[in-house]
Scaffold this active site. Structure first.
Site, PDB file in Angstrom:
ATOM      1  N   ARG A  97      -8.330   0.180   4.287  1.00  0.00           N
ATOM      2  CA  ARG A  97      -8.218   1.135   3.954  1.00  0.00           C
ATOM      3  C   ARG A  97      -6.082  -0.201   3.913  1.00  0.00           C
ATOM      4  O   ARG A  97      -5.510   0.699   2.598  1.00  0.00           O
ATOM      5  CB  ARG A  97      -7.093   1.946   5.051  1.00  0.00           C
ATOM      6  CG  ARG A  97      -8.450   2.572   5.405  1.00  0.00           C
ATOM      7  CD  ARG A  97      -8.663   3.831   6.340  1.00  0.00           C
ATOM      8  NE  ARG A  97      -7.213   4.219   5.180  1.00  0.00           N
ATOM      9  CZ  ARG A  97      -6.658   5.858   6.135  1.00  0.00           C
ATOM     10  NH1 ARG A  97      -6.953   6.168   7.136  1.00  0.00           N
ATOM     11  NH2 ARG A  97      -5.465   6.529   5.129  1.00  0.00           N
ATOM     12  N   CYS A  99      -4.520  13.269  12.988  1.00  0.00           N
ATOM     13  CA  CYS A  99      -5.590  11.600  12.412  1.00  0.00           C
ATOM     14  C   CYS A  99      -5.208  11.117  13.931  1.00  0.00           C
ATOM     15  O   CYS A  99      -4.190  11.587  15.115  1.00  0.00           O
ATOM     16  CB  CYS A  99      -4.648  10.764  11.778  1.00  0.00           C
ATOM     17  SG  CYS A  99      -3.069  10.105  11.947  1.00  0.00           S
ATOM     18  N   ARG A 108       1.125  14.800  12.671  1.00  0.00           N
ATOM     19  CA  ARG A 108       1.326  14.340  11.291  1.00  0.00           C
ATOM     20  C   ARG A 108       1.990  15.697  10.718  1.00  0.00           C
ATOM     21  O   ARG A 108       0.789  15.979   9.429  1.00  0.00           O
ATOM     22  CB  ARG A 108       1.246  14.149  10.625  1.00  0.00           C
ATOM     23  CG  ARG A 108       0.429  12.498  11.846  1.00  0.00           C
ATOM     24  CD  ARG A 108      -0.081  11.427  11.378  1.00  0.00           C
ATOM     25  NE  ARG A 108       0.578  10.587  10.175  1.00  0.00           N
ATOM     26  CZ  ARG A 108       0.025   9.378   9.443  1.00  0.00           C
ATOM     27  NH1 ARG A 108      -0.760   9.012   9.565  1.00  0.00           N
ATOM     28  NH2 ARG A 108       1.439   9.013   8.444  1.00  0.00           N
ATOM     29  N   ASP A 152       5.163   0.420  12.388  1.00  0.00           N
ATOM     30  CA  ASP A 152       3.494   0.192  11.239  1.00  0.00           C
ATOM     31  C   ASP A 152       3.484  -1.167  12.194  1.00  0.00           C
ATOM     32  O   ASP A 152       1.952  -2.205  12.107  1.00  0.00           O
ATOM     33  CB  ASP A 152       3.211   0.429  10.149  1.00  0.00           C
ATOM     34  CG  ASP A 152       3.683   1.858   9.773  1.00  0.00           C
ATOM     35  OD1 ASP A 152       3.740   2.232   8.409  1.00  0.00           O
ATOM     36  OD2 ASP A 152       3.285   2.046  10.505  1.00  0.00           O
ATOM     37  N   LYS A 205       0.668  -1.323   0.145  1.00  0.00           N
ATOM     38  CA  LYS A 205       0.342  -0.097   0.082  1.00  0.00           C
ATOM     39  C   LYS A 205       1.502   1.166  -0.324  1.00  0.00           C
ATOM     40  O   LYS A 205       0.662   1.912  -0.399  1.00  0.00           O
ATOM     41  CB  LYS A 205      -0.849  -0.064   1.289  1.00  0.00           C
ATOM     42  CG  LYS A 205      -1.412   1.387   1.346  1.00  0.00           C
ATOM     43  CD  LYS A 205      -2.335   1.398   2.367  1.00  0.00           C
ATOM     44  CE  LYS A 205      -1.935   1.508   4.034  1.00  0.00           C
ATOM     45  NZ  LYS A 205      -1.702   2.982   4.577  1.00  0.00           N
ATOM     46  N   ASN A 206       1.903   1.109   0.879  1.00  0.00           N
ATOM     47  CA  ASN A 206       2.491   2.351   0.879  1.00  0.00           C
ATOM     48  C   ASN A 206       3.614   2.782  -0.046  1.00  0.00           C
ATOM     49  O   ASN A 206       4.058   3.850  -0.502  1.00  0.00           O
ATOM     50  CB  ASN A 206       2.944   2.542   2.222  1.00  0.00           C
ATOM     51  CG  ASN A 206       2.253   2.504   3.772  1.00  0.00           C
ATOM     52  OD1 ASN A 206       1.139   3.179   3.063  1.00  0.00           O
ATOM     53  ND2 ASN A 206       2.465   2.047   4.668  1.00  0.00           N
TER      54      ASN A 206
HETATM   55  C1  EPZ Z   1       5.004   6.705   6.443  1.00  0.00           C
HETATM   56  O1  EPZ Z   1       3.756   8.065   6.827  1.00  0.00           O
HETATM   57  C2  EPZ Z   1       3.432   5.766   6.159  1.00  0.00           C
HETATM   58  N1  EPZ Z   1       2.251   6.226   5.184  1.00  0.00           N
HETATM   59  C3  EPZ Z   1       2.666   4.660   7.845  1.00  0.00           C
HETATM   60  O2  EPZ Z   1       2.163   4.561   7.602  1.00  0.00           O
HETATM   61  C4  EPZ Z   1       4.171   4.898   8.229  1.00  0.00           C
HETATM   62  O3  EPZ Z   1       3.826   4.808   9.252  1.00  0.00           O
HETATM   63  C5  EPZ Z   1       5.340   6.246   8.033  1.00  0.00           C
HETATM   64  O4  EPZ Z   1       5.585   6.360   7.173  1.00  0.00           O
HETATM   65  C6  EPZ Z   1       6.188   5.822   9.621  1.00  0.00           C
HETATM   66  O5  EPZ Z   1       6.927   4.638   8.841  1.00  0.00           O
HETATM   67  C7  EPZ Z   1       2.437   6.257   4.028  1.00  0.00           C
HETATM   68  O6  EPZ Z   1       3.945   5.896   3.218  1.00  0.00           O
HETATM   69  C8  EPZ Z   1       1.377   6.343   2.803  1.00  0.00           C
HETATM   70  P1  EPZ Z   1       7.036  10.460   8.245  1.00  0.00           P
HETATM   71  P2  EPZ Z   1       4.825   9.448   6.632  1.00  0.00           P
HETATM   72  O7  EPZ Z   1       6.840  11.553   8.254  1.00  0.00           O
HETATM   73  O8  EPZ Z   1       5.224   9.473   5.685  1.00  0.00           O
HETATM   74  C9  EPZ Z   1       6.587  13.202  11.833  1.00  0.00           C
HETATM   75  C10 EPZ Z   1       0.021   3.026   7.469  1.00  0.00           C
HETATM   76  O9  EPZ Z   1      -0.152   2.304   8.435  1.00  0.00           O
HETATM   77  N2  EPZ Z   1       7.126  14.310  10.451  1.00  0.00           N
HETATM   78  O10 EPZ Z   1       7.842   9.395   8.484  1.00  0.00           O
HETATM   79  O11 EPZ Z   1       3.538  10.189   6.589  1.00  0.00           O
HETATM   80  C11 EPZ Z   1       5.079  13.082  11.460  1.00  0.00           C
HETATM   81  O12 EPZ Z   1       4.346  13.898  12.443  1.00  0.00           O
HETATM   82  C12 EPZ Z   1       1.023   4.421   8.014  1.00  0.00           C
HETATM   83  O13 EPZ Z   1       0.458   1.901   6.808  1.00  0.00           O
HETATM   84  C13 EPZ Z   1       6.625  15.719  10.964  1.00  0.00           C
HETATM   85  O14 EPZ Z   1       7.593  16.090  11.891  1.00  0.00           O
HETATM   86  O15 EPZ Z   1       5.359   9.000   7.831  1.00  0.00           O
HETATM   87  C14 EPZ Z   1       5.492  11.716  12.347  1.00  0.00           C
HETATM   88  O16 EPZ Z   1       5.835  11.967  13.602  1.00  0.00           O
HETATM   89  C15 EPZ Z   1       0.815   5.012   8.584  1.00  0.00           C
HETATM   90  N3  EPZ Z   1       7.117  16.826   9.662  1.00  0.00           N
HETATM   91  C16 EPZ Z   1       6.926  11.180  12.203  1.00  0.00           C
HETATM   92  O17 EPZ Z   1       7.607  11.973  11.621  1.00  0.00           O
HETATM   93  C17 EPZ Z   1       6.826  16.137   8.591  1.00  0.00           C
HETATM   94  O18 EPZ Z   1       6.801  16.925   7.876  1.00  0.00           O
HETATM   95  C18 EPZ Z   1       6.786  10.022  10.676  1.00  0.00           C
HETATM   96  O19 EPZ Z   1       6.337  10.312   9.867  1.00  0.00           O
HETATM   97  C19 EPZ Z   1       7.087  15.122   8.154  1.00  0.00           C
HETATM   98  C20 EPZ Z   1       6.975  13.780   9.523  1.00  0.00           C
END
Ligand code: EPZ
Length: 423
Positions: free
Chosen positions: A401, A118, A123, A309, A22-23
């Protein structure tokens, strides 16, 4: 709303097919915006998030056709009619924000709603914004939308991410493929989904090196062409289903996933006493039905560490382990909402901030429980596989999802599980 009823039914035996990730697919689909030529994605998972991304791309003027029962996505964005990702789509699926980089690179402007919070955390998108501004974009937050423009086009830059954000890495890499000059991204995310995206972009003509490492270098090119790309296997689905025989006992082969995608998780699972064995088709997991697993400590980390995850799913296993386990959630600020639901089934869990302490109990009892987010919902189903009696998981739209045919895949290895149509 539908619910899923699962009844502890003894050990599981057989094979579970693992779908495309998915991701990975949610990052690959927006890449169609970078070219006027067709992009074909094979091994695509059949999920509601993928359909949501298709609707978003169509709202921008792209074409998105699901062929072969959704396993092939034929995308093309010959001419776009909009560069706006509406709040009502983005709030439902954060990954909608992955159209920002491609739209900026292709059209020179984009209006993308901030996703809003969320269940699992705030996020924000500051890392996306900082990176795209470094490439020359001017981005302003107004009415809950990021209004981005790059009238003179994007130009290469050296960018160091404060945190290896998956989404920010994807947005920046996609935007940089069409920027003028060289971009070096330091502290880039190393997840397999990033590697898969770069392989697809390279097939489209992008010049990128370093995927899977913390340093990715992109030479901007004039234009990108189309490609046909097979979506990498879903490592989170793989880890999830590896836990089914670990929890219920039995002998299951997860077919189509490969152990290198889940090495840290697999090592931790083995440490509980479960047998994990790579095969030429996937990963085989065995556990004697009457044996109790051993408690272990888990800390979630960015790849290649233990994936956040899979934290909820691992907690489900550890609720009946011999001993006390601690789980440290370091990626998201609120990712223990499955704990109170598991406690309704008799689990003994104490949550303090980002740490959950799980004291193993001999067995769980089925109960009505509530799914709160995608991975929490499947952890409740896993717990139900070994619980005594019936577990009813409500609000399973979360599940749809990220997991295709859960009932079919688990009943295929002997689980007693069915989906009840809700009002
Ligand atoms: C991706 O989300 C995945 N989603 C998430 O999977 C996964 O949990 C996450 O990566 C971490 O591995 C998809 O790929 C669609 P991040 P993403 O940006 O890209 C903070 C699932 O269950 N952050 O690596 O949103 C954020 O708040 C989902 O399939 C900032 O602070 O994750 C979080 O605490 C859930 N500022 C951490 O970084 C930003 O601009 C990780 O977020 C971006 C992120």
């Amino acid at each position: 709303m539908d619910s899923i009823v699962v009844t502890g039914n003894g050990p599981l035996r057989g094979e579970i097919p693992i779908a495309g990730a998915k991701n990975a697919c949610l990052a690959l689909m927006p890449a169609t915006l970078l070219t006027e030529e067709p992009l074909i994605l094979t091994n695509a998972p059949r999920l509601s998030d993928i359909r949501t991304m298709s609707l978003l791309l169509e709202s921008l003027g792209a074409d998105s056709a699901a062929l072969q029962e959704g396993q092939v996505l034929a995308l093309s964005s010959h001419s776009l009619s909009s560069t706006r990702a509406d709040y009502d789509i983005v709030r439902k699926m954060r990954a909608s924000n992955l159209v920002l980089g491609p739209l900026l690179a292709r059209e020179g402007h984009a209006e993308v709603s901030l996703p809003g919070g969320c269940a699992i955390g705030a996020r924000p998108m500051d890392l996306h914004q900082d990176g795209l501004e470094a490439l020359g974009a001017e981005i302003e937050l107004r009415d809950g939308y990021l209004h981005a423009r790059a009238p003179g086009g994007l130009r290469g830059a050296r960018i160091a991410l404060r945190f290896p954000s998956v989404g920010a890495t994807e947005n920046i890499v996609m935007a940089a493929t069409l920027a003028k000059g060289t971009t070096v991204l330091e502290n880039a995310a190393r997840e397999p989904e990033i590697v898969d995206l770069v392989r697809c972009l390279r097939a489209m003509g992008a010049q990128i090196e370093g995927e899977g490492t913390s340093r990715i270098e992109i030479q901007g090119v004039e234009r990108l062409g189309g490609a046909t790309h097979r979506v990498v296997a879903d490592r989170i689905e793989l880890g999830t289903y590896m836990l089914a025989p670990a929890i219920a006992g039995g002998d299951v082969e997860c077919v189509g996933g490969e152990i290198d995608l889940v090495r840290a998780f697999a090592d931790k699972l083995e440490a509980t006493g479960v047998s994990v064995e790579p095969t030429d088709r996937g990963v085989r997991v065995r556990k004697a039905p009457d044996a109790r697993v051993r408690a272990v400590d888990v800390t979630t980390e960015v790849f290649p560490g233990f994936p956040t995850d899979l934290q909820a799913q691992m907690m489900a296993l550890l609720t009946t382990a011999e001993g006390v386990s601690t789980l440290h959630e370091t990626i998201f600020e609120n990712r223990f909402m499955h704990a109170p639901e598991l406690m309704r089934m008799g689990a003994d869990i104490e949550v303090h901030g980002g740490t959950a302490t799980v004291t193993g109990v001999p067995g769980l009892k089925g109960a009505p429980v509530m799914a709160t987010d995608l991975r929490a919902s499947v952890s409740l189903i896993l717990a139900g596989l070994a619980a005594e009696g019936e577990t009813v998981v409500n609000r399973v739209y979360h599940l749809d999802r990220g997991y295709e045919h859960v009932v079919g895949k688990l009943s295929g290895v002997g689980a007693k599980i069915e989906r009840i149509r809700g009002a």
